[in-house]
Design a protein around this motif. Structure first.
Motif, short mmCIF file in Angstrom:
data_model
loop_
_atom_site.label_atom_id
_atom_site.label_comp_id
_atom_site.label_asym_id
_atom_site.label_seq_id
_atom_site.Cartn_x
_atom_site.Cartn_y
_atom_site.Cartn_z
N VAL A 289 -8.52 -0.04 -6.26
CA VAL A 289 -8.26 1.02 -7.24
C VAL A 289 -8.69 2.37 -6.69
O VAL A 289 -8.01 3.38 -6.87
N GLY A 290 -9.82 2.40 -5.98
CA GLY A 290 -10.30 3.64 -5.39
C GLY A 290 -9.31 4.21 -4.40
O GLY A 290 -9.03 5.42 -4.40
N PHE A 291 -8.75 3.36 -3.53
CA PHE A 291 -7.76 3.83 -2.56
C PHE A 291 -6.51 4.35 -3.26
O PHE A 291 -5.94 5.38 -2.86
N ILE A 292 -6.07 3.66 -4.30
CA ILE A 292 -4.87 4.09 -5.03
C ILE A 292 -5.11 5.45 -5.69
O ILE A 292 -4.27 6.35 -5.63
N GLN A 293 -6.27 5.59 -6.31
CA GLN A 293 -6.55 6.85 -7.00
C GLN A 293 -6.64 8.02 -6.04
O GLN A 293 -5.95 9.04 -6.21
N PHE A 294 -7.45 7.90 -4.99
CA PHE A 294 -7.67 9.04 -4.11
C PHE A 294 -6.51 9.25 -3.14
O PHE A 294 -6.45 10.32 -2.51
N ALA A 295 -5.61 8.29 -3.03
CA ALA A 295 -4.36 8.53 -2.30
C ALA A 295 -3.53 9.59 -3.01
O ALA A 295 -2.71 10.28 -2.38
N GLY B 190 0.82 -1.21 0.00
CA GLY B 190 0.00 0.00 0.00
C GLY B 190 0.85 1.26 0.00
O GLY B 190 0.54 2.23 -0.71
N ILE B 191 1.93 1.26 0.78
CA ILE B 191 2.82 2.42 0.81
C ILE B 191 3.38 2.68 -0.59
O ILE B 191 3.42 3.83 -1.06
N ALA B 192 3.81 1.62 -1.26
CA ALA B 192 4.37 1.77 -2.61
C ALA B 192 3.32 2.31 -3.59
O ALA B 192 3.60 3.21 -4.39
N LEU B 193 2.13 1.75 -3.53
CA LEU B 193 1.08 2.15 -4.47
C LEU B 193 0.52 3.53 -4.17
O LEU B 193 0.09 4.25 -5.09
N HIS B 194 0.51 3.93 -2.90
CA HIS B 194 -0.14 5.19 -2.51
C HIS B 194 0.81 6.39 -2.52
O HIS B 194 0.38 7.51 -2.79
N PHE B 195 2.09 6.16 -2.21
CA PHE B 195 3.02 7.29 -2.10
C PHE B 195 3.84 7.51 -3.37
O PHE B 195 4.49 8.55 -3.49
N TYR B 196 3.82 6.57 -4.29
CA TYR B 196 4.59 6.72 -5.51
C TYR B 196 4.04 7.87 -6.36
O TYR B 196 2.83 7.97 -6.58
N ASN B 197 4.92 8.74 -6.84
CA ASN B 197 4.58 9.81 -7.78
C ASN B 197 3.50 10.75 -7.22
O ASN B 197 2.56 11.13 -7.93
N LEU B 198 3.66 11.15 -5.96
CA LEU B 198 2.69 12.08 -5.37
C LEU B 198 2.75 13.47 -6.02
O LEU B 198 1.82 14.26 -5.85
N ASN B 199 3.82 13.73 -6.74
CA ASN B 199 3.94 15.04 -7.39
C ASN B 199 3.46 15.00 -8.84
O ASN B 199 3.85 15.85 -9.65
N TRP B 200 2.62 14.03 -9.16
CA TRP B 200 2.14 13.90 -10.54
C TRP B 200 1.43 15.20 -10.96
O TRP B 200 0.81 15.88 -10.16
#
Length: 566
Positions: free
Chosen positions: A144-150, A20-30
């Motif tokens: 997918v919802g958690f990944i997107q809204f993270a 979850g950390i990898a999926l949620h915090f990756y590329n936060l500056n998109w």
């Protein structure tokens, strides 16, 4: 190995949390430096204008002020540590930039999305056993919802996380009522309203719990069933006084949290009431605005079932949800299980309070996801227990794991590993379109920002108002702009989709977009955002016309570029 065997569930949950950390915090500056999500831009603008202690009015009341202040003071703390290294002036310490506001907001969303993974495990374990908790935790990790809204600096994950915490606290109070648990219930309930006023919809649940517990005279724990617990005595004055006292305590604490964290609701009542009137009118459809055209002629619940849930849940979980809900309800009535009653009640109130609104944005369904995962996990675990064939159980679990993982990775790659679709379209344009070419585009879509930044002659026509005979959207003006433009850029499907789907509602716009696509307008398509196999899986083969628009227009819209025929 002995330690791993003894603590295998905890170890797997830890691994899922790391995923979850990898999926949620990756590329936060998109999306930098453009930051294409309009809601997080509004929030960041509210944060960036704050200056402690002289100016603390956010001038933004679409949401509550609690997360705005938390983001602001987090930014101030970050400024302090940055200042130690860079010797920032004292005046700059209490100013949080627009960019930092967005990153801090996204970091909080990613944090709450990640914390939901172990939280779902704990709640599933409390509902029945560790297997349910592990299943729910896995579903949360591959959501997918958690990944997107993270990756969005909005407040949906705040609401989702705290709503799930409230459920856990209500379970604790149901099993062992005490004043400390009631205090935390009150604090979390107040915080939810401090984030979004519509969270008041959840308040009947704690109040109903207080009624139940005030008139219940047994002290049994989680094995308690409703049939054994209730001992109503209509004449019991002590129970009635207990209920009133606890309810008053709950209401006062929740109100204090709201008052302390939203002071300008009262200090700036005019702006607050104006904002609430506008937001409620938009939600109910009494105030027509340009960005809600996709909800015209849609059927509540059916629309979300077809155009929202298959994306944020994935189709398999959606298919399982309906029989799973029935199964849990049957279990609840058969065993008189108060914990399952709370689970179903939280899910239904969060669903019903939003699903029948005129606007049906994907974000409205986010707080329901943890309860969906718990319901589905409870059902799958119960069904597997009844299966005598171990190979069959393993096959079914393998299918669940593989399918959920495929959908999670497909979206993650499509939206956050691949180059942003607007940047990719701009790169193509810079290699194809002459610098001084005249480009016609659409208004009010942040996807056009990169083109405006790179090309000096980007014009816009208000297609939103073409069918309303607006002064700045007449057919004559459109014909003039079409005549002048050498290229047409559609930065997303936001206008295109409803105009082509509702020709009777938007006859003039339908003619334009249909003619453009068919080539009869005098332009031909030279670019469309490509959709690889992962994109096809994510959007089920149709990224443009099938989904509720906010599924993709913020993080991965389809961009079209048309060139005038020679």
């Amino acid at each position: 190995m002995k330690l791993l065997k003894k603590h295998n569930y905890s170890f797997i949950v830890m691994l899922l949390t790391l995923v979850g950390i990898a999926l949620h915090f990756y590329n936060l500056n998109w999306g930098a430096p453009f930051y294409f999500h309009p809601d997080e831009r509004n929030i960041a603008s509210a944060v960036s204008q704050l200056q402690f202690p002289s100016q603390m009015n956010p001038h933004f009341f679409a949401y509550g002020s609690l997360p705005i202040y938390i983001i602001y003071f987090t930014g101030v703390v970050a400024n302090y540590f940055t200042g130690l290294l860079q010797q920032l002036p004292q005046t700059q310490l209490f100013t949080v930039s627009f960019e930092n506001s967005i990153i801090v907001g996204r970091a909080y969303s990613a944090l709450f999305s990640t914390l939901l993974i172990p939280l779902l495990y704990l709640l599933g374990k409390r509902l029945k056993d560790k297997k349910i908790g592990l299943l729910a935790s896995f579903l949360g990790a591959t959501s997918v919802g958690f990944i997107q809204f993270a990756h969005f600096g909005t407040f949906e994950m705040w609401l989702t996380f705290l709503g799930t915490i409230l459920f856990g606290l209500c379970l604790s109070y149901f099993n062992r009522p005490n004043i400390s648990t009631l205090l935390f219930v009150s604090l979390i309930a107040g915080a939810l309203v401090s984030i979004k006023v519509t969270s008041l919809a959840l308040f009947p649940l704690p109040v109903a719990l207080l009624i139940f517990r005030s008139f219940t005279h047994t002290k049994q724990t989680s094995t308690l069933h409703i049939a054994h617990a209730i001992d109503l005595r209509a004449s019991d004055l002590h129970s009635f006084i207990t209920f009133l006292k606890n309810t008053l305590f709950f209401a006062i604490i929740a109100a204090l949290v709201y008052l302390i964290t939203n002071p300008f609701v009262f200090l700036d009542q005019k702006d607050f009431l104006s904002s609430m009137h506008y937001e409620s009118a938009v939600a109910l459809g009494t105030e027509p605005v340009f960005y809600t055209g996709g909800f015209l002629m849609t059927i509540p619940l059916l629309y979300q079932t077809l155009h929202v849930f298959p994306f944020i849940l994935n189709p398999l979980i959606l298919i399982l949800l309906i029989p799973a809900s029935v199964f849990v309800c049957i279990k609840m009535f058969r065993h008189k299980d108060g914990q399952l009653l709370l689970l179903i009640a939280f899910f239904l109130i969060l669903l019903v309070s939003q699903v029948f609104l005129f606007v049906k944005w994907t974000r409205y369904m986010m707080p329901t996801l943890p309860f969906i995962y718990l319901i589905v996990a409870y059902t799958i675990s119960s069904m597997l227990e009844k299966m005598h064939s171990k190979p069959l159980r393993m096959i079914e679990m393998a299918c669940l794991v593989v399918i959920c993982s495929i959908f999670a990775f497909s979206y993650f790659k499509t939206a956050f590993i691949n180059t942003d679709s607007r940047i990719a379209a701009l790169t193509f344009a810079q290699h194809t379109i002459p610098l001084n070419a005249t480009i016609l585009s659409e208004p009010a879509d942040l996807g056009v920002l990169p083109f405006q930044d790179a090309f000096p002659h980007v014009d816009a026509f208000n297609f939103y108002e073409l069918d309303n005979n607006s002064i700045d959207a007449t057919e004559t003006l459109l014909q003039q702009k079409i005549s002048d433009a050498q290229y047409i850029v559609l930065p997303s499907q936001r206008i295109l989709q409803p105009r082509l789907q509702h020709p009777t509602l938007f006859p003039k716009s339908y003619v334009f977009y249909n003619s453009l696509i068919n080539g009869t307008l005098g332009y031909h398509k030279i670019y469309e955002t490509p959709c690889d196999i992962f994109c096809e899986i994510t959007y089920l083969g149709d990224p443009v016309f099938w989904w509720e628009q906010t599924v993709s227009v913020f993080d991965r819209p389809t961009v079209f570029i048309y060139k005038k025929n020679s």
